[in-house]
Design a protein around this motif. Structure first.
Motif, PDB file in Angstrom:
ATOM      1  N   UNK D 191       0.942  -1.190   0.008  1.00  0.00           N
ATOM      2  CA  UNK D 191       0.002   0.030   0.173  1.00  0.00           C
ATOM      3  C   UNK D 191       0.887   1.319   0.117  1.00  0.00           C
ATOM      4  N   UNK D 192       2.184   1.099  -0.178  1.00  0.00           N
ATOM      5  CA  UNK D 192       2.996   2.400  -0.270  1.00  0.00           C
ATOM      6  C   UNK D 192       2.614   3.078  -1.559  1.00  0.00           C
ATOM      7  N   UNK D 193       2.858   4.462  -1.416  1.00  0.00           N
ATOM      8  CA  UNK D 193       2.543   5.171  -2.712  1.00  0.00           C
ATOM      9  C   UNK D 193       3.469   4.673  -3.971  1.00  0.00           C
ATOM     10  N   UNK D 195       4.081   1.738  -4.771  1.00  0.00           N
ATOM     11  CA  UNK D 195       3.846   0.432  -5.051  1.00  0.00           C
ATOM     12  C   UNK D 195       2.284   0.608  -5.794  1.00  0.00           C
TER      13      UNK D 195
END
Lengths: 343, 343, 343, 343
Positions: D191-193, D195
């Protein structure tokens, strides 16, 4: 070296052709035309090309274009059909990224594009440039019509199922999502970042021009009537198409994974992913790959195919060069074996 | 073929090394290590590499790494300094993308990284791998410390002005903006898309670890004390650094554009843009280029330099490979002459 | 109830006025004009207003507008100055969100806006609507010029330092970043999502129209010449301004935090954050707040102020309504005490 | 004033409850708990609440919670079922935003949530808090289970068709897209930006926990077996759900638009849009509205419903407060009649 010309190089498929052709070892870029930007160095418009492409846009001139071995059309529809006959007559091969020659049924084309076609004779002879379907015809084609972006992702996803007769061909559903570059490099309020960023919506629900293309290609190839509900959506990203495809299985007794793997075993630009995979569009960003996964959720009689491409590469410029490689007898991967950029 | 190993390949600089090395014509990728993902095929973690990289992550093993001609460290700081001495001893050259060997002043390093350095003897001998500054030393280096991303963009922007003695060296300001990939591939709430998308903020205002690096490199090279206020910001994008650099001119009688053009005339990876340009980060996305423009707004005594790089390429993996090319006597552009992707 | 009219309601400041006024308990929205969309229900253009705003756009008609107590102009520059004199004559108060009346020096205005001003007599009497500066004058104003978005963030950040005489007033630097909504709802290729998403750039480096506004307001208020280098940037987000402000301290013997806290102690829409804070633009998204943090990095003589606003609210429509509340003797927070949306 | 408590206030539904409740005229916020952040002022974690919410997180204490009239649970599943029995016993009403009480079939719940339910007696008596379905039961409910975000958008879209018996209930398809805030405020690499930004993908294809919820609610309400293929996707945006729903019509002789308009004629938070509409998620951003459009593309026998909500408002916190308003006899719109923010 293949002498290459480009007509209409100021859009996104134009700059993408240039990005890929500039590093293509067998290509010499001779001319790139633009009426609006004639005289401007290409790299002034697209600074990513500084140091890589040193020519300027010029007015389209059939005499100059006809000296090329092949001319790409990266133009809005109706432009190519006006110029192509002259080029074909003078033995310059044409790869058209626009919609002018994608259909075989002239009446359907004229209805959906709402205009009269000006060279119906070539219309019939154009080869639909989906290599996974028409490789042999592409080899000798004088005129290739590069498939639309949605049709590429959708057709590659449905083909194995339809060819094997595994699904009801009359009730396909294609729920497709595109990035905003699909709308092209045109000033329009709905495509402003302030209008599209952080939001998601459907569009063209009542009828998108890629619908008759998908319908015709699948019907002709599978020699039976194919019909589908095609709902395109706009996703808040620049590149990528994600097609989520639904079909009603007519049999349960089949290894779907194997059907897909065998169908695309020898295709350099189709990647059938392992069971359970859910491909992301970024995994093909900038590359000419179509990644596909097939699912049968909850073991129901609905099959779900996930198919992702970069709309500007496999959905346009990369596929156009793939066609060129086939037409000129090169290794198919030449110049387009680019690895997607992640993250 | 150069036999290459990579230590710590599961982060963003790791996958970017792989994207570039996989198509590098003079490289054979021998080994890539990861303690956490040992045994997993690299392309399971990074599906963009499917069909291009076919090896799996393995446990780091000095004996295997030492068989390589060169080993890249794409690790968090303190990892490289533990392994490097053994490799250097066995004549494997090392290119360290981490911060372990970037400074020359050990005390400063230990203060900012808040730990003791475990091989101070190599610390001194490492070459700071900014080719535009240290090309000759890099050629013969056994151990190269690849500059940080912010320092690369900042130093390249200030160097022509400082070398020519045109600005007050004690009051530089670097207002820098990075994409989120700069924070690495680590689970952390502040880097969630829901936390960073659509928002902009400063961070590390009181002191970022790249500050002493910039200060030291510019001071040593210019043989005078250089000091700066360095304010990094997080921009809602994945890649790219945009450094906006401010200096107080000590003279008005100078052609700034010419100063920059001459300084970088022979540099393959620095593009001094025409007068009036304002480079966008996307114009270097995926490429190893630093694009620079110099301005003197309103004809004041403040000079403004705009410097953009892709933090993962010119700011990390691309620059690392550039160093490798120099170390092994290759054409500097080999394998990294990639064109940025626009849009 | 205050009878309100809006001229030019089809842009982003227009829809934002409507969002806030529709829930304002003391306002009756009488008329909203648009030449281009006359006759269209407002909620057809802005579906977020469905069920909240039930009127349609109409042709601008001075007779109808003059029946309002106050008219907001959310128009491009040069529109307001043509209509305002008539309204003022008929005792309708005017709040102009455009640039027509922001400056006091007519020659400077005509130079930067490159046109002749058509009502110089009102030009002089307009009140600059920054409540934190001009609250008393706003109360009785017939014509308020709402400050620009960049000037709001920048002036609020520099004011405490300049008023207290703590910094060199001639060498200010404002490195400002805006979201794309600042460019307005106008069809333009550079503002397409495909052009701006995932990228960062400076623009207007040689001179942005907000520069003379900031210069004049700060100079007049502080009764000394103020000059600054103002570099605006476009960040890939929809809303928000982040101004990073730099000044050279003339004294070290000062509690900067206290200076800011005292200056804004009674301001309902300025939030001086705790020491060490780094405000994010999303913390003010949709709200009328300006959040400010003051830093002195590395204890140098450079002070850094971080100032964030929502460009469409505190930078435009919210501040306009704040002015209205003051002009009509309401509690200042009425209708604009909206909480920012996070995430 | 209704005395309100919140358990688990550090996630996105927590901050959204606070944003809405802080301006709710009939609510007094008494307590908000968090084990991890106990003692921290709420506005330190969520700076958008500075000046609006002045309490701190505290340890969950049943005695304190039981003094509230109503307690919201904004917790991961399994937390509520441990605390709720005690509160119900002490006559505190409960609105649970988690999944603990959403189903009626205990065995199905335990299978999908892979744990044993600890208060099966309350499980049966909980009211499913979709006001458009259960308004009367909600009025007197002691325990309300707020529907999931996907189920809200999906059920509201299918209900009119199923209630009227217009589609084959066994072959529904829900192709749903969510923003990343749906994954919650939890550290997780996917859920990292870096990614998720600029990319689109399906997830949970083999079975998402909202599937049995939709299946059960629609089946029970329509008193016939309903089954569907539910494919959730992650779109690169923060907020919003767009459900594209497909059903096979069993009759052609029906005015679909009228069916929807009549079904929701008296619903304050469902907006049936005009024929031909394609709702965008941003048109409901921050608001409690569900906007719906019904289509029959190409006049085929497939009906397509487009249903959009803000996952954190109508899909969670806004709907929770809507339930509270009903439970306490308030006007249903109180405090949640917020207008969506565009752009």
């Amino acid at each position: 070296m293949i002498k290459v010309g480009i007509v209409g190089g100021t859009g996104y498929t134009g700059v993408e052709l240039l990005r890929l052709l500039a590093n293509h070892p067998e290509v010499s870029l001779e001319v790139i035309t633009s009426r609006s930007e004639s005289g401007m160095p290409v790299s002034d418009l697209f600074p990513n090309l500084r140091g890589h492409v040193n020519i300027a846009f010029s007015e389209p001139d059939p005499d100059i274009l006809a000296q090329c071995d092949v001319v790409f059309f990266a133009t809005p529809h109706t432009v190519a059909m006006a110029l192509v006959p002259e080029l074909i007559k003078r033995n310059t091969r044409v790869i058209d990224l626009s919609a002018d020659f994608r259909l075989k049924d002239l009446a359907v084309w004229e209805q959906w594009y709402n205009t009269q076609h000006t060279c119906p004779e070539l219309f019939e002879h154009a080869v639909y440039g989906l290599p996974e379907l028409n490789r042999d015809k592409i080899k000798d084609a004088q005129l290739v019509a590069v498939p639309g972006c949605y049709p590429t992702a959708t057709e590659l996803g449905f083909l194995p199922l339809l060819e094997a007769g595994l699904i009801d061909p009359l009730h396909l559903i294609a729920d497709a999502k595109t990035g905003v570059s699909g709308a092209g490099r045109k000033a329009a309020i709905p495509m402003l970042m302030a209008e599209t960023s952080g939001s998601f919506k459907a569009y063209g629900v009542s009828g998108h021009r890629h619908l008759p293309e998908i319908r015709e290609v699948l019907s002709q190839h599978c020699q039976q009537e194919v019909d589908l509900t095609f709902i395109p959506h706009l996703a808040p990203m620049v590149r990528g198409i994600h097609a989520t495809l639904y079909g009603r299985l007519t049999t349960h007794d089949v290894n779907l994974q194997k059907v897909f793997e065998e169908r695309y075993a020898n295709e350099p630009f189709v990647d059938v992913m392992p069971i359970g995979s859910m491909p992301e569009t970024r995994s093909v960003q900038g590359s000419n790959i179509c990644r596909i996964a097939v699912h049968q959720p909850q073991n129901s009689d609905t099959v779900v195919v996930l198919s992702v491409i970069d709309n500007l590469v496999k959905g346009a410029s990369g596929q156009a060069i793939h066609n060129m490689n086939i037409m000129f007898g090169l290794d198919e991967k030449t110049g387009i074996n680019v690895i997607a950029m992640m993250p």
